[in-house]
Design a protein around this motif. Structure first.
Motif, PDB file in Angstrom:
ATOM      1  N   ARG A   1       0.858  -1.195   0.000  1.00  0.00           N
ATOM      2  CA  ARG A   1       0.000   0.000   0.000  1.00  0.00           C
ATOM      3  C   ARG A   1       0.887   1.236   0.000  1.00  0.00           C
ATOM      4  O   ARG A   1       1.476   1.578   1.017  1.00  0.00           O
ATOM      5  CB  ARG A   1      -0.922   0.007   1.218  1.00  0.00           C
ATOM      6  CG  ARG A   1      -1.993  -1.062   1.119  1.00  0.00           C
ATOM      7  CD  ARG A   1      -3.014  -0.985   2.210  1.00  0.00           C
ATOM      8  NE  ARG A   1      -4.006  -2.040   2.037  1.00  0.00           N
ATOM      9  CZ  ARG A   1      -4.984  -2.302   2.892  1.00  0.00           C
ATOM     10  NH1 ARG A   1      -5.116  -1.588   3.990  1.00  0.00           N
ATOM     11  NH2 ARG A   1      -5.834  -3.277   2.651  1.00  0.00           N
TER      12      ARG A   1
ATOM     13  N   TRP B   1     -16.095  -1.293   4.118  1.00  0.00           N
ATOM     14  CA  TRP B   1     -14.832  -1.534   3.403  1.00  0.00           C
ATOM     15  C   TRP B   1     -15.030  -1.618   1.903  1.00  0.00           C
ATOM     16  O   TRP B   1     -15.923  -2.304   1.417  1.00  0.00           O
ATOM     17  CB  TRP B   1     -14.166  -2.817   3.883  1.00  0.00           C
ATOM     18  CG  TRP B   1     -12.707  -2.795   3.487  1.00  0.00           C
ATOM     19  CD1 TRP B   1     -11.686  -2.217   4.185  1.00  0.00           C
ATOM     20  CD2 TRP B   1     -12.131  -3.321   2.295  1.00  0.00           C
ATOM     21  NE1 TRP B   1     -10.509  -2.350   3.490  1.00  0.00           N
ATOM     22  CE2 TRP B   1     -10.745  -3.027   2.326  1.00  0.00           C
ATOM     23  CE3 TRP B   1     -12.645  -4.003   1.190  1.00  0.00           C
ATOM     24  CZ2 TRP B   1      -9.874  -3.404   1.317  1.00  0.00           C
ATOM     25  CZ3 TRP B   1     -11.772  -4.374   0.185  1.00  0.00           C
ATOM     26  CH2 TRP B   1     -10.398  -4.083   0.243  1.00  0.00           C
TER      27      TRP B   1
ATOM     28  N   ASN C   1      -9.874  -7.178  10.398  1.00  0.00           N
ATOM     29  CA  ASN C   1     -11.044  -6.567   9.782  1.00  0.00           C
ATOM     30  C   ASN C   1     -11.899  -7.672   9.157  1.00  0.00           C
ATOM     31  O   ASN C   1     -11.421  -8.411   8.304  1.00  0.00           O
ATOM     32  CB  ASN C   1     -10.565  -5.582   8.691  1.00  0.00           C
ATOM     33  CG  ASN C   1     -11.706  -4.804   8.070  1.00  0.00           C
ATOM     34  OD1 ASN C   1     -12.841  -4.871   8.550  1.00  0.00           O
ATOM     35  ND2 ASN C   1     -11.418  -4.066   7.014  1.00  0.00           N
TER      36      ASN C   1
ATOM     37  N   ASP D   1     -14.833 -11.727   3.854  1.00  0.00           N
ATOM     38  CA  ASP D   1     -13.424 -11.451   3.517  1.00  0.00           C
ATOM     39  C   ASP D   1     -12.816 -10.890   4.778  1.00  0.00           C
ATOM     40  O   ASP D   1     -13.214  -9.829   5.240  1.00  0.00           O
ATOM     41  CB  ASP D   1     -13.395 -10.412   2.386  1.00  0.00           C
ATOM     42  CG  ASP D   1     -12.193  -9.461   2.458  1.00  0.00           C
ATOM     43  OD1 ASP D   1     -11.204  -9.797   3.119  1.00  0.00           O
ATOM     44  OD2 ASP D   1     -12.271  -8.382   1.832  1.00  0.00           O
ATOM     45  N   THR D   2     -11.895 -11.625   5.384  1.00  0.00           N
ATOM     46  CA  THR D   2     -11.279 -11.035   6.574  1.00  0.00           C
ATOM     47  C   THR D   2      -9.816 -10.758   6.312  1.00  0.00           C
ATOM     48  O   THR D   2      -9.178 -11.446   5.524  1.00  0.00           O
ATOM     49  CB  THR D   2     -11.403 -11.939   7.828  1.00  0.00           C
ATOM     50  OG1 THR D   2     -10.329 -12.871   7.836  1.00  0.00           O
ATOM     51  CG2 THR D   2     -12.742 -12.632   7.900  1.00  0.00           C
ATOM     52  N   GLY D   3      -9.315  -9.735   6.975  1.00  0.00           N
ATOM     53  CA  GLY D   3      -7.903  -9.388   6.814  1.00  0.00           C
ATOM     54  C   GLY D   3      -7.311  -9.053   8.165  1.00  0.00           C
ATOM     55  O   GLY D   3      -7.766  -8.126   8.841  1.00  0.00           O
TER      56      GLY D   3
HETATM   57  N1  SER Z   1     -10.475  -6.502   2.535  1.00  0.00           N
HETATM   58  C1  SER Z   1     -10.243  -6.140   3.898  1.00  0.00           C
HETATM   59  C2  SER Z   1      -8.979  -5.326   4.094  1.00  0.00           C
HETATM   60  O1  SER Z   1      -8.177  -5.259   3.215  1.00  0.00           O
HETATM   61  C3  SER Z   1     -10.187  -7.389   4.739  1.00  0.00           C
HETATM   62  O2  SER Z   1      -9.376  -8.356   4.145  1.00  0.00           O
HETATM   63  O3  SER Z   1      -8.806  -4.760   5.140  1.00  0.00           O
END
Ligand code: SER
Length: 871
Positions: A68, A160, A201, A224-226
Motif C-alpha cells: 500500500r 470496506w 477486519n 473477507d477477513t484481513g
Molecule cells: N479486505 C479487507 C482489508 O483489506 C479485509 O481483508 O482490510
C-alpha cells in the motif's frame, strides 16, 4: 510462538474448519494493468465475488503479500514514523464464498484471538458499522466480549471498499489496546489514537459498487477477513513496535552492522529502510522493475527514500541491496521467490542505488541552498520540479525532507512546471500526430478510419480529410486497410491511386481511433472526397507479420528459459527484423540464446494455427492472457493465442500458422539500460539467407584452412601461435642482420657534413619500421634517416632526424609530408620522427629516390644553431 508459528497456527485453525489454503498471489500483478499493486487479500478473489469465476471450494485461508503506497489505501507518510504502518505487509485472511457469514466470522475470530492465542480480552475492542444491527447483536451473542467494548462506527472506518469500484460491504473490526495502563482505555480512543491498533477486519461482502457509484447486490454474500500479520506478531510477542519482532530485527541488526550506528539512538531511518527493503524485494521478485512510470516509478520512489534515509545513517555507498539476504532469512521459507530471485533483486536494487547516488548529494546540497533563500516556509513549485528533473528527487521525497524542516511544498506549482515541460517536449517532437493539433481540411460526408486491414489488403475508400504538415501530406480515409503503428508493429506502406491521384503511403500512425496516412505525391484540393483505390504493400506486410508472431513466440520462450521476471519492456516489429527489449539483469548467455532460438523454431515447426478472437478484458485475463503493463486496454480486447504456448492481448497482425514464419534467428543481444536487455532477430527467408551466408563463409574458411568445421578454431589458434613464434625468431635474427639499425646506419653517406641514410627495407610491420627509426637516431649520431617498406598494398616511410638537427630547425614531419606527396599521399609527425604514407607499393621506389634531393635541399639551407656558430 515466533512469527512463522503464528502464521502457521492461523492457517491450521481455519484448515480445521474446512478452509482450503490458497497461496498468496503476486504482489505486482503484471496481468492486471488496472491494479498498481495487490493491496488486499481479496484482489485475487474478486472474480469469485463477482460471480465471474467458479471454484470447487467455498472456504479459503491465506496469507497475502500486500503493498500500500498509493491510491485509496496508502500509509506511506506514517511508515517508519510510527511503529505499525508498512508499505509491504502480510494479510492473513479467512474467506467464505457464499458459505458462512457474519456469525461464524465473528465467533471464530474471537475464539482464535482469545482461546487459542490467549490475547487479553481486557485489551480488545470490537467495532461494527453503525447501521449493522445484526453484527452488533452477534458480538454479544456468539462471543463473551464485554458489551461496553462493542462500538458502532461510521462509514469511514466500518464500510470496506477495495477501490472506487468493486466488491464491498460493512465490516467489523477488532482493535487492541497497546498502551501500558489498562485503566486508561476509553471507547473514544478506538479509531482515534495510535494506542489502539486495528488487528483484524471482518468484511461482510454483499455489494458491488459500479462505475456510477451505485451499490448493487451481489449474487451471494461472502466473508473477507484481513488480519495484519505484523501487528499480531508484535502483540503476541509482547512488543509495542512491529520493528522489534523477528519479522524485522534481522534486517535492523544487519543495518547496524553496515552503518556502525545504533537502532536505539535513531530508530526512524532504521525502520523506514527495514520497511522499504521488504517492499522492494517482494515487488522485484514478482517481476516489477524501477522505471519512470506507473508501478516502476513507485519502486523508484521507495528506493530513493531508502537511499536518502541511508544518508542520515552516514551510508554513502549502495547498501540497500545488502539487506536482501536478511529478508530471505526471515521470509524465504514462506515465500521462496525471495530466495529464487535473490541475485536478480540485489542486482536491480544495486544498479538503482548507484545511479541515484550520483545525484543525491548534489540534490541535498541544492535543497539546503533553496532553504537558505526562502522567504516563506513553502518550497516553490519550480524548485521542487528542479529537484525532480535535475536531481531525480520524487516529489514525495522533497515533501518528506521539507516536512522534517517544518516546511511544505507548493504542489500546484510543481504540477504546473511539470505540465510546462511536457508541453515543451511535445512542441519539440518532430511529427505531431495528435489529430486534434493538426489543421485538417475536412469533408463533411461519413465518418473516419474504419479499419479493415485484418482481413483486406486493398479497398476503395474516400479521402475524408487531408493536411499538409511541412513537407508531409497527411490523409485520413473513411475506411483503411493500412495498419497504423501501434503495439510495436510499424505502420503499413502502400499506394492510394485513382486517375490523377497517385500517392505513396510511407507511414501510418494512429491517434486513438483515427488513422493518419503519411503520404508522398502531389495533392490537389479536388482530390478530397474522391473515391480512391488503396493497396497495402503486401510483401512488406507479409514480412512484418512473420516478425510479429515470432515476437510473441520469443517473449514466451524467454520467460520459459530465463524466468518469470522477464517482461516485455518495448518492441519494434518491422519488415526487416524484430527488436525485443526485456527486463533481465544479466547478459543472456550464448547457450541460453541457443535454447530460446530452438524453442521458437520448435513452435514454428509445429505449424500451429493461431487463434485470434475478441473477448472482454476480464475474460481474457481469466484465461491467462499476458497483458503488457502500461498499455491501455479497452473493455474489448483482441487475444492472440498460439496453441498452448502463448496467449497475449494484441491488436497487431499475425500469420495464420506458425509454420509461415519459416525460420527464426537471433542476431544480436545487448544491454539497453540497467536491467533491460535488447534482442534483435530475423525470420523467414532473411534468417535462411543469413544462415546460408554464414555456412558458405565457414565452408570457404574451412577450405582455406583445409580442415573440418570443428577444427577451425584449433587451426586458427595454431596459426596465431606460429605467427608469434615467427615474430620472436625474426626479431632475434634481425638483431644480427642487415635490418639492424647499426648496420643501416653504417651505410650512411655524408651530405653537407651530416650522415644520411635513405633505404627501402623489408620490415614486417609499421610498428617495426618505427622501432627501427627510433633506434636509428642514436646510431646516426648527427643526420637524417629515411627508411621505407612495402605493406600489403600500401607503402610506408619513416623519417628520423637527430636532436642536433632538430635544434637547427629540421623537422621530420615536414620532410615526411614532402616525401608523402611524391607518393600521392601525405605525411606528418613529430620533429624527430614522422611517417609518410602512399597509395600504392609501386610508388615507394619513386619516393625513396626523391628523398635524396629533398634531404640534400634541407641540409643545404640549414641554419646552424647559434652555439655551433660560435665554435
Ligand atoms: N479486505 C479487507 C482489508 O483489506 C479485509 O481483508 O482490510
Amino acid at each position: 510462538m515466533n512469527a512463522k508459528e503464528i502464521r502457521q497456527s492461523f492457517i491450521e485453525y481455519f484448515e480445521k474448519k474446512q478452509h482450503r489454503f490458497v497461496r498468496s498471489s503476486s504482489v505486482a500483478p503484471l496481468d492486471d494493468p488496472t491494479l498498481l499493486f495487490t493491496n488486499a487479500g481479496m484482489n485475487q478473489f474478486k472474480p469469485i465475488f463477482l460471480g465471474d469465476k467458479e471454484i470447487d471450494y467455498t472456504r479459503a485461508v491465506n496469507s497475502q503479500k500486500c503493498i500500500r503506497v498509493s491510491g485509496k489505501h496508502n500509509d506511506l507518510e506514517e511508515v517508519g514514523v510510527d511503529t505499525f504502518h508498512h508499505t509491504f505487509f502480510e494479510m492473513l485472511g479467512n474467506w467464505s464464498f457464499g458459505d458462512y457469514y457474519k456469525s461464524e466470522a465473528i465467533q471464530w475470530a474471537w475464539e482464535l484471538f482469545t482461546d487459542v492465542w490467549k490475547l487479553d480480552k481486557n485489551r480488545l475492542w470490537a467495532t461494527v458499522y453503525e447501521e449493522d444491527d445484526e453484527a452488533f447483536e452477534l458480538w454479544s451473542k456468539v462471543t463473551d466480549i464485554s458489551p461496553d467494548r462493542i462500538l458502532r462506527c461510521g462509514k469511514k472506518d466500518n464500510f470496506w471498499e477495495m477501490g472506487e469500484t468493486g466488491p464491498c460491504g460493512p465490516c467489523s473490526e477488532i482493535h487492541y489496546y497497546i498502551g501500558d495502563d489498562l485503566s486508561k482505555q476509553t471507547a473514544d480512543g478506538v479509531n482515534v489514537t495510535d494506542e489502539y491498533w486495528e488487528l483484524w477486519n471482518l468484511v461482510f461482502i454483499q455489494y458491488h459498487r459500479d462505475e456510477t457509484g451505485k451499490l448493487n447486490d451481489l449474487p451471494a454474500k461472502h466473508v473477507d477477513t484481513g488480519a495484519g500479520f505484523e501487528r499480531i506478531v508484535t502483540v503476541m510477542e509482547g512488543k509495542t513496535s512491529n520493528y522489534d519482532t523477528d519479522l524485522f530485527m534481522p534486517i535492523i541488526t544487519k543495518m547496524e552492522e553496515i552503518s556502525g550506528k545504533s537502532y536505539k539512538d535513531d530508530p526512524v531511518p532504521f525502520r523506514v529502510i527495514a520497511d522499504h527493503i521488504r517492499m522492494l524485494s517482494f515487488s522485484i521478485a514478482d517481476g516489477a522493475m524501477p522505471s519512470n512510470e506507473g508501478r516502476g516509478y513507485v519502486l523508484r520512489r521507495i528506493l530513493r527514500r531508502a537511499a536518502r534515509f541511508g544518508r542520515i545513517l552516514g551510508l554513502k555507498d549502495p547498501f540497500v541491496y545488502e539487506l536482501v539476504d536478511s529478508v530471505g532469512e526471515i521470509l524465504g521459507e514462506t515465500f521462496p521467490e525471495i530466495i529464487d530471485k535473490r541475485k536478480h533483486i540485489q542486482n536491480v536494487i544495486k544498479a538503482e542505488e548507484t545511479s541515484f547516488n550520483a545525484t543525491l548529494d548534489r540534490g541535498l546540497g541544492h535543497f539546503d541552498r533553496i532553504v537558505k533563500t526562502l522567504k516563506s516556509n513553502i518550497i516553490p513549485g519550480e524548485e521542487a520540479f528542479r529537484l525532480y528533473d535535475t536531481y531525480g528527487f520524487p516529489l514525495d521525497l522533497t515533501e518528506l525532507i521539507a516536512r522534517e524542516k517544518g516546511l511544505s511544498v507548493d504542489i500546484a506549482g510543481f504540477d504546473s512546471a511539470m505540465t510546462d515541460q511536457k508541453t515543451r517536449a511535445k512542441a519539440a517532437g518532430k511529427f505531431k500526430h495528435e489529430s486534434s493539433s493538426i489543421d485538417w481540411k475536412i469533408n463533411t460526408q461519413g465518418s473516419d478510419s474504419e479499419f479493415i486491414g485484418y482481413t483486406s489488403l486493398s479497398t476503395d475508400s474516400i479521402i475524408r480529410r487531408w493536411s499538409i504538415q511541412g513537407d508531409q501530406l497527411l490523409v485520413i480515409l473513411d475506411k483503411t486497410p493500412f495498419y497504423a503503428e501501434s503495439g510495436g508493429q510499424i505502420g503499413d506502406n502502400g499506394t492510394i491511386v485513382n486517375g490523377g491521384i497517385d500517392l505513396q503511403i510511407i507511414d501510418a500512425k494512429k491517434d486513438e481511433n483515427v488513422f493518419i496516412h503519411v503520404c508522398e505525391g502531389d495533392f490537389d484540393e479536388s482530390f478530397a472526397n474522391q473515391s480512391v483505390h488503396c493497396t497495402v504493400d503486401i510483401k512488406r506486410r507479409q514480412a512484418i507479420k512473420l516478425n510479429h508472431t515470432a515476437t510473441h513466440l520469443l517473449h514466451k520462450a524467454l520467460r520459459e528459459e530465463l524466468g518469470d521476471h522477464v517482461h516485455q519492456a518495448g518492441s519494434l516489429v518491422s519488415p526487416d527484423y524484430l527488436r525485443f527489449d526485456l527486463t533481465h539483469f544479466e547478459k543472456i548467455a550464448s547457450d541460453e540464446i541457443e535454447r530460446v532460438e530452438m524453442s521458437v523454431n520448435q513452435e514454428i515447426l509445429k505449424n500451429i494455427q493461431l487463434d485470434i478472437s475478441v473477448h472482454s478484458f476480464d475474460e481474457a485475463r481469466k484465461a491467462g492472457a499476458e497483458a503488457l503493463f502500461g498499455e491501455k486496454y479497452g473493455d474489448e480486447v483482441r487475444v492472440v493465442t498460439i496453441g498452448n504456448y502463448s496467449k497475449e492481448l494484441c491488436g497487431g497482425i499475425h500469420v495464420e500458422r506458425t509454420g509461415d514464419i519459416g525460420a527464426f534467428k537471433i542476431i544480436e543481444e545487448s544491454s539497453l539500460a540497467a536491467g533491460v536487455r535488447r534482442i534483435v532477430a530475423i525470420t523467414g527467408l532473411k534468417a535462411l539467407q543469413l544462415m546460408q551466408k554464414n555456412f558458405a563463409l565457414i565452408k570457404s574458411v574451412q577450405e582455406q584452412l583445409k580442415c573440418t568445421p570443428d577444427e577451425i578454431h584449433e587451426r586458427i589458434e595454431g596459426l596465431f601461435k606460429k605467427q608469434k613464434e615467427l615474430e620472436k625468431a625474426f626479431k632475434q635474427w634481425r638483431s644480427g642482420s642487415a635490418l639492424n639499425s647499426r648496420t643501416i646506419a653504417s651505410e650512411a653517406e655524408v651530405i653537407h657534413g651530416k650522415n644520411v641514410v635513405i633505404k627501402e627495407i623489408s620490415a614486417i610491420s609499421m610498428d617495426e619500421l618505427k622501432a627501427l627509426g627510433d633506434e636509428l637516431i642514436p646510431a646516426l649520431k648527427s643526420g637524417i634517416g629515411v627508411i621505407g617498406m612495402k605493406g600489403d598494398k600500401k607503402p610506408t616511410i619513416v623519417v628520423v632526424v637527430t636532436p642536433d638537427l632538430v635544434k637547427s630547425g629540421i623537422h621530420a614531419g615536414k620532410l615526411a609530408r614532402e616525401i608523402g606527396s611524391v607518393m600521392g599521399a601525405g605525411g606528418g609527425g613529430k620533429p624527430h620522427l614522422a611517417t609518410a604514407g602512399g597509395r600504392n607499393n609501386d610508388d615507394l621506389g619513386k619516393a625513396i629516390s626523391a628523398s635524396k634531393n629533398i634531404v640534400e635541399n634541407v641540409l643545404a639551407n640549414m641554419v646552424p644553431p647559434k652555439d655551433q656558430d660560435d665554435v
